[in-house]
Write an enzyme that holds these catalytic residues in place. Structure first.
Site, PDB file in Angstrom:
ATOM      1  N   CYS A  24      11.082  27.262  17.280  1.00  0.00           N
ATOM      2  CA  CYS A  24      12.540  27.090  17.191  1.00  0.00           C
ATOM      3  C   CYS A  24      13.134  28.070  16.191  1.00  0.00           C
ATOM      4  O   CYS A  24      14.204  28.649  16.421  1.00  0.00           O
ATOM      5  CB  CYS A  24      12.882  25.667  16.756  1.00  0.00           C
ATOM      6  N   CYS A  41       9.603  22.809  13.828  1.00  0.00           N
ATOM      7  CA  CYS A  41       9.232  23.617  14.999  1.00  0.00           C
ATOM      8  C   CYS A  41       9.319  25.108  14.670  1.00  0.00           C
ATOM      9  O   CYS A  41      10.415  25.662  14.550  1.00  0.00           O
ATOM     10  CB  CYS A  41      10.151  23.254  16.165  1.00  0.00           C
TER      11      CYS A  41
END
Length: 310
Positions: A65, A62
Site C-alpha cells: 500500500c 501494508c
C-alpha cells in the site's frame, strides 16, 4: 471530461466543458486527494455523481500500500481533475471496508454515479495502472514517459547504466513484480555483468525463473559467451563462407538483434545445411526457446524453418 464504461460504451458521467488551461489553474492537492471515513463516505458517493472517484483502500501495516499510494497521487495530479483520489484506512474504518467487500489491500476501486465501475488489487506497476486508467479516461496531455518506458528506451539506445538504475528503482518500489527483475538482469547483461544477472535470475520464484523472458536473458548470456569477439569479427570481415556467416549471426543474437541473427542462421541453412553438424538449425531452436513460443519472431521463423525443411 466524460468517461465511458468499456463494457457497453455507455457514458459514466455527463460531458463537462473543459476551460483552457490559461483560464483555470491546476487543482490543488486538497481538491484532488482526500481522506475518507464514516463522516464523509456518503458525501463522497454523492460527489461521484459529478466526478469519478478513485478509492484507495489501504492499511498502515501494508507495505505494498505504501508503495502504491505515491503512484496514485502522482497520476491523480497528472489527470488534473478527471477524477479525485479518496484514501480509506481500513483499520480505522472496518465497517466501511466490509460494506465495500474489501478482503485484501491494496484494493483500488473506481466509483462513478454512486456505483462501482471497476477495481484492481495489489500494488500494480505504474505502467499497468496507466493502462487500467486508459480504459476510462483520455490520457492527459503531455503525459511524461513512465519509468518503464524510460528504462526500455535507455536500453534500446545502448545506455545500459541508465536502464539499470531505473530498473533498480522499479524493483525497490515493486519487489514482487518479477518482470522488473528480469529486465534488470537484461540491463546487467548489457553492462557485461552477467554473473550478477544470473544471481538475480536464480533468486526468482521457480515459475518466473523458467518463464520465457527469463530464459531469454539466460540465453543471451550463453550466446554472448559463444559469440565471436570484436577482434574475431574484424578478421571475418569480407568472408562469405558458412563459418563467418554463422558467427556473425551468433553475434547478432547475442547483441539482441534477433531478427537479423535468425535471418543469418536461416541463410547458413540454405547454403550449407551440414555446417557444424547442423549448428544453424540447432541454434535457431535455442533462439526460439529463448524468445518463447508466442513471440512474433518465433512464429515467423518457425514457419520459415518448416518451409525450408519440407
Amino acid at each position: 471530461m466524460s468517461i465511458v464504461d468499456p463494457r457497453n460504451g455507455a457514458p459514466l458521467t455527463a460531458p463537462q466543458e473543459s476551460p483552457s488551461s490559461s483560464q483555470e489553474a491546476a487543482p490543488s492537492d486538497e481538491q484532488l486527494i482526500i481522506d475518507v471515513d464514516r463522516d464523509n463516505i456518503q458525501q463522497l458517493l454523492e460527489f461521484s455523481m459529478q466526478v469519478p472517484v478513485l478509492l484507495d483502500c489501504w492499511a498502515p501495516w501494508c507495505q505494498p500500500c505504501k508503495a502504491l499510494m505515491p503512484i496514485l497521487e502522482k497520476l491523480t495530479r497528472e489527470y488534473r481533475g478527471s477524477f479525485i483520489l479518496a484514501k480509506l484506512n481500513i483499520e480505522e474504518n472496518q465497517e466501511i471496508a466490509a460494506q465495500l467487500g474489501v478482503r485484501s489491500v491494496p484494493d483500488v476501486k473506481l466509483i462513478s454515479q454512486g456505483g462501482l465501475v471497476d477495481h484492481f488489487q495489489g500494488a500494480l506497476p505504474e505502467k499497468e495502472i496507466r493502462e487500467w486508467l486508459s480504459r476510462y479516461f483520455p490520457a492527459p496531455e503531455d503525459t511524461p514517459a513512465s519509468p518503464e518506458e524510460q528504462a526500455a528506451e535507455a536500453l534500446a539506445q545502448g545506455d545500459a547504466a541508465t536502464a539499470r538504475a531505473l530498473y533498480e528503482q522499479l524493483v525497490q518500489e515493486n519487489p514482487e513484480h518479477y518482470p522488473y527483475q528480469v529486465e534488470l538482469a537484461r540491463a546487467l547483461v548489457a553492462e557485461d555483468r552477467s554473473q550478477e544477472a544470473l544471481a538475480l535470475l536464480d533468486n526468482l520464484p521457480p515459475e518466473e525463473r523458467d518463464a520465457a523472458s527469463a530464459r531469454g536473458v539466460r540465453a543471451s548470456i550463453e550466446f554472448r559467451e559463444e559469440a565471436p569477439s570484436d577482434e574475431e569479427l574484424t578478421t571475418l570481415a569480407g568472408r562469405d563462407d558458412s563459418e563467418a556467416n554463422f558467427k556473425r549471426a551468433l553475434r547478432q543474437v547475442a547483441d539482441g538483434d534477433y531478427e537479423a541473427g535468425l535471418e543469418g542462421l536461416l541463410g547458413v541453412m540454405r547454403t550449407d545445411r551440414s555446417y557444424g553438424d547442423d549448428a544453424a538449425r540447432l541454434t535457431l531452436l535455442r533462439v526460439f526457446d529463448a524468445l518463447g513460443a508466442e513471440h512474433p519472431l518465433t512464429v515467423t521463423y518457425r514457419r520459415k524453418l518448416f518451409t525450408l525443411l519440407y
